[in-house]
Motif scaffolding. Structure first.
Motif, PDB file in Angstrom:
ATOM      1  N   ALA A 143     -13.302  -9.820 -12.615  1.00 21.54           N
ATOM      2  CA  ALA A 143     -13.106 -11.243 -12.940  1.00 21.54           C
ATOM      3  C   ALA A 143     -11.644 -11.542 -13.291  1.00 21.54           C
ATOM      4  CB  ALA A 143     -14.010 -11.644 -14.103  1.00 21.54           C
ATOM      5  N   MET A 144     -10.892 -10.499 -13.717  1.00 23.13           N
ATOM      6  CA  MET A 144      -9.507 -10.765 -14.128  1.00 23.13           C
ATOM      7  C   MET A 144      -8.665 -11.253 -12.964  1.00 23.13           C
ATOM      8  SD  MET A 144      -8.874  -7.677 -16.817  1.00 23.13           S
ATOM      9  CE  MET A 144      -7.123  -7.653 -16.653  1.00 23.13           C
ATOM     10  N   SER A 145      -8.817 -10.596 -11.796  1.00 22.79           N
ATOM     11  CA  SER A 145      -8.015 -11.044 -10.661  1.00 22.79           C
ATOM     12  C   SER A 145      -8.480 -12.415 -10.181  1.00 22.79           C
ATOM     13  CB  SER A 145      -8.051 -10.019  -9.519  1.00 22.79           C
ATOM     14  OG  SER A 145      -9.377  -9.653  -9.256  1.00 22.79           O
ATOM     15  N   THR A 146      -9.784 -12.680 -10.307  1.00 27.18           N
ATOM     16  CA  THR A 146     -10.290 -13.999  -9.890  1.00 27.18           C
ATOM     17  C   THR A 146      -9.683 -15.100 -10.764  1.00 27.18           C
ATOM     18  OG1 THR A 146     -12.346 -12.862  -9.352  1.00 27.18           O
ATOM     19  CG2 THR A 146     -12.408 -15.257  -9.305  1.00 27.18           C
ATOM     20  N   GLU A 149      -6.227 -15.719  -9.570  1.00 27.99           N
ATOM     21  CA  GLU A 149      -6.255 -16.494  -8.311  1.00 27.99           C
ATOM     22  C   GLU A 149      -6.437 -17.972  -8.612  1.00 27.99           C
ATOM     23  OE1 GLU A 149      -8.476 -12.814  -6.006  1.00 27.99           O
ATOM     24  OE2 GLU A 149      -9.554 -14.701  -6.259  1.00 27.99           O
ATOM     25  N   GLY A 150      -7.370 -18.269  -9.522  1.00 24.22           N
ATOM     26  CA  GLY A 150      -7.637 -19.671  -9.879  1.00 24.22           C
ATOM     27  C   GLY A 150      -6.378 -20.355 -10.372  1.00 24.22           C
ATOM     28  N   GLU A 151      -5.638 -19.681 -11.248  1.00 23.54           N
ATOM     29  CA  GLU A 151      -4.416 -20.273 -11.806  1.00 23.54           C
ATOM     30  C   GLU A 151      -3.360 -20.477 -10.721  1.00 23.54           C
ATOM     31  OE1 GLU A 151      -3.170 -21.290 -15.070  1.00 23.54           O
ATOM     32  OE2 GLU A 151      -5.329 -21.495 -15.217  1.00 23.54           O
ATOM     33  N   SER A 155      -1.838 -23.911  -9.352  1.00 27.00           N
ATOM     34  CA  SER A 155      -0.403 -24.160  -9.406  1.00 27.00           C
ATOM     35  C   SER A 155       0.124 -24.599  -8.035  1.00 27.00           C
ATOM     36  CB  SER A 155       0.275 -22.868  -9.873  1.00 27.00           C
ATOM     37  OG  SER A 155       1.638 -22.954  -9.733  1.00 27.00           O
ATOM     38  N   ASP A 156      -0.372 -23.966  -6.996  1.00 23.60           N
ATOM     39  CA  ASP A 156       0.040 -24.309  -5.637  1.00 23.60           C
ATOM     40  C   ASP A 156      -0.318 -25.767  -5.334  1.00 23.60           C
ATOM     41  OD1 ASP A 156       1.161 -23.619  -3.225  1.00 23.60           O
ATOM     42  OD2 ASP A 156      -0.778 -23.155  -2.309  1.00 23.60           O
ATOM     43  N   HIS A 157      -1.531 -26.176  -5.720  1.00 26.43           N
ATOM     44  CA  HIS A 157      -1.948 -27.556  -5.454  1.00 26.43           C
ATOM     45  C   HIS A 157      -1.203 -28.551  -6.322  1.00 26.43           C
ATOM     46  CE1 HIS A 157      -4.990 -27.147  -2.428  1.00 26.43           C
ATOM     47  NE2 HIS A 157      -5.423 -26.055  -3.034  1.00 26.43           N
ATOM     48  N   ILE A 172     -11.958 -24.300 -10.192  1.00 25.42           N
ATOM     49  CA  ILE A 172     -12.663 -24.157 -11.479  1.00 25.42           C
ATOM     50  C   ILE A 172     -13.651 -23.002 -11.441  1.00 25.42           C
ATOM     51  CG2 ILE A 172     -12.295 -26.558 -12.198  1.00 25.42           C
ATOM     52  CD1 ILE A 172     -15.298 -27.028 -11.668  1.00 25.42           C
ATOM     53  N   TYR A 173     -14.168 -22.697 -10.229  1.00 29.16           N
ATOM     54  CA  TYR A 173     -15.009 -21.491 -10.161  1.00 29.16           C
ATOM     55  C   TYR A 173     -14.162 -20.279 -10.545  1.00 29.16           C
ATOM     56  CZ  TYR A 173     -17.197 -17.292  -8.707  1.00 29.16           C
ATOM     57  OH  TYR A 173     -17.677 -16.016  -8.743  1.00 29.16           O
ATOM     58  N   ARG A 174     -12.995 -20.159  -9.901  1.00 28.70           N
ATOM     59  CA  ARG A 174     -12.183 -18.954 -10.139  1.00 28.70           C
ATOM     60  C   ARG A 174     -11.637 -18.896 -11.571  1.00 28.70           C
ATOM     61  NH1 ARG A 174     -10.532 -16.671  -4.786  1.00 28.70           N
ATOM     62  NH2 ARG A 174     -11.227 -18.215  -3.284  1.00 28.70           N
ATOM     63  N   LYS A 175     -11.122 -20.002 -12.061  1.00 27.01           N
ATOM     64  CA  LYS A 175     -10.435 -19.896 -13.361  1.00 27.01           C
ATOM     65  C   LYS A 175     -11.408 -19.884 -14.552  1.00 27.01           C
ATOM     66  CE  LYS A 175      -8.991 -24.447 -14.984  1.00 27.01           C
ATOM     67  NZ  LYS A 175      -7.905 -25.349 -15.278  1.00 27.01           N
TER      68      LYS A 175
END
Ligand code: FPP
Ligand code: MG
Length: 288
Positions: A143-146, A149-151, A155-157, A172-175
């Motif tokens: 879950a840490m890498s997920t 990824e969310g963050e 940030s990209d968006h 929001i699923y990932r973060k």
């Protein structure tokens, strides 16, 4: 409306035991920078929703209704990942408040906040490895890498301002929801539950986590620093397009209701799951 206290009541003594377990594992000598920072962080861990979900999922799926040390360990590993991620999040969002107090970065500067977050993660990993409970550790660490990824996707968006509903739900699923889903599944795994029960708890945690983050985003536009204990309006300030800014509060509330229904459907396989069901309802009602 159900309160969080009511939901926690069935596991009150276990929560106390859990808090002592966390302190035992994450305290250092007072008067040192590390010791003072850890004390500050541990003394305002917030509502402790994630460990509550781990413990409730364990209780609901274990053959006896009881759970023990493995569940406590799983709850701590998840909670401390969450704690570290919020310390880093406040650095990223340049947020000066968390839980009604100065954020760690506001109090000790961003460079120290980043390192104490890293320190907590490293220590957490060590504790997990030394416990030898590799099934729990492997399940949680993914879950840490997920979360990261969310963050990064967020940030990209934020810089491109092109967030669609699908992008938002993915972020929001990932973060947030990925860690909540792990809370459900690892709680069940910790007591040796069957794969279908693990899957149901995972779905429950995921839906709850999605609802939780949408409510958090609604509160960011509808609430205040005094009520939240953290900065309101910071999503827009940081260029984050949330579902709220995309579609408005009403549409978001409809989605929260739907996700909560889905969370409750995931519980259909269980009997005596009042605490979990109440928890889903609590999240749905929270901002009313
Ligand atoms: C809060 O969002 C932030 C998160 C739920 C995830 C933060 C994750 C990272 C910073 C990646 C690093 C990960 C690890 C494991 C250290 P928010 O800013 O919308 O909520 P807020 O209003 O509570 O600040
Ligand atoms: Mg933030």
């Amino acid at each position: 409306m159900t309160t969080l206290d009511q939901i926690r009541r069935p596991i009150e003594s276990e929560i106390e035991e859990f808090n002592a377990f966390v302190r035992k594992n994450f305290s250092e000598e007072q008067g040192t920078l590390i010791g003072d920072m850890l004390e500050y962080v541990l003394s305002s861990r917030g509502k402790g929703l994630r460990p509550v979900v781990v413990m409730l999922a364990a209780g609901a799926t274990s053959a006896t209704g009881n759970f023990g040390k493995r569940t406590m360990l799983a709850a701590m590993l998840v909670e401390m990942i969450h704690v570290a991620s919020l310390i880093h999040d406040d650095v990223i969002d340049e947020s000066d408040y968390r839980r009604g107090r100065d954020s760690v970065n506001a109090r000790w500067q961003s460079r120290n906040a980043v390192i104490i977050g890293d320190y907590i993660l490293a220590r957490n990993m060590n504790i997990g490895l030394q416990s030898g409970q590799y099934d729990l550790l492997t399940h949680i660490i993914g879950a840490m890498s997920t979360l990261c990824e969310g963050e990064l996707i967020q940030s990209d968006h934020a810089s491109k301002l092109d967030t669609s509903r699908e992008h938002y739900l993915d972020i929001i699923y990932r973060k947030t929801a990925s860690l909540f889903s792990v809370c459900g599944s690892v709680g069940a795994i910790s007591v040796g539950a069957s794969p279908d029960k693990v899957a149901a708890m995972r779905t429950f945690g995921k839906m709850l986590g999605m609802a939780f983050q949408i409510v958090d985003d609604i509160l960011d536009v509808t609430s205040t620093l005094e009520k939240l204990g953290k900065m309101a309006g910071s999503d827009a300030q940081n260029g984050k397009s949330t579902y709220v800014t995309l579609l408005g509060v009403e549409e978001c509330q409809r989605l929260v209701d739907k996700l909560t229904d889905d969370a409750m459907s995931a519980l259909d396989a269980f009997e005596n799951n009042d605490a979990l069901t109440e928890y889903a309802k609590y999240l749905a009602d929270r901002e009313n």
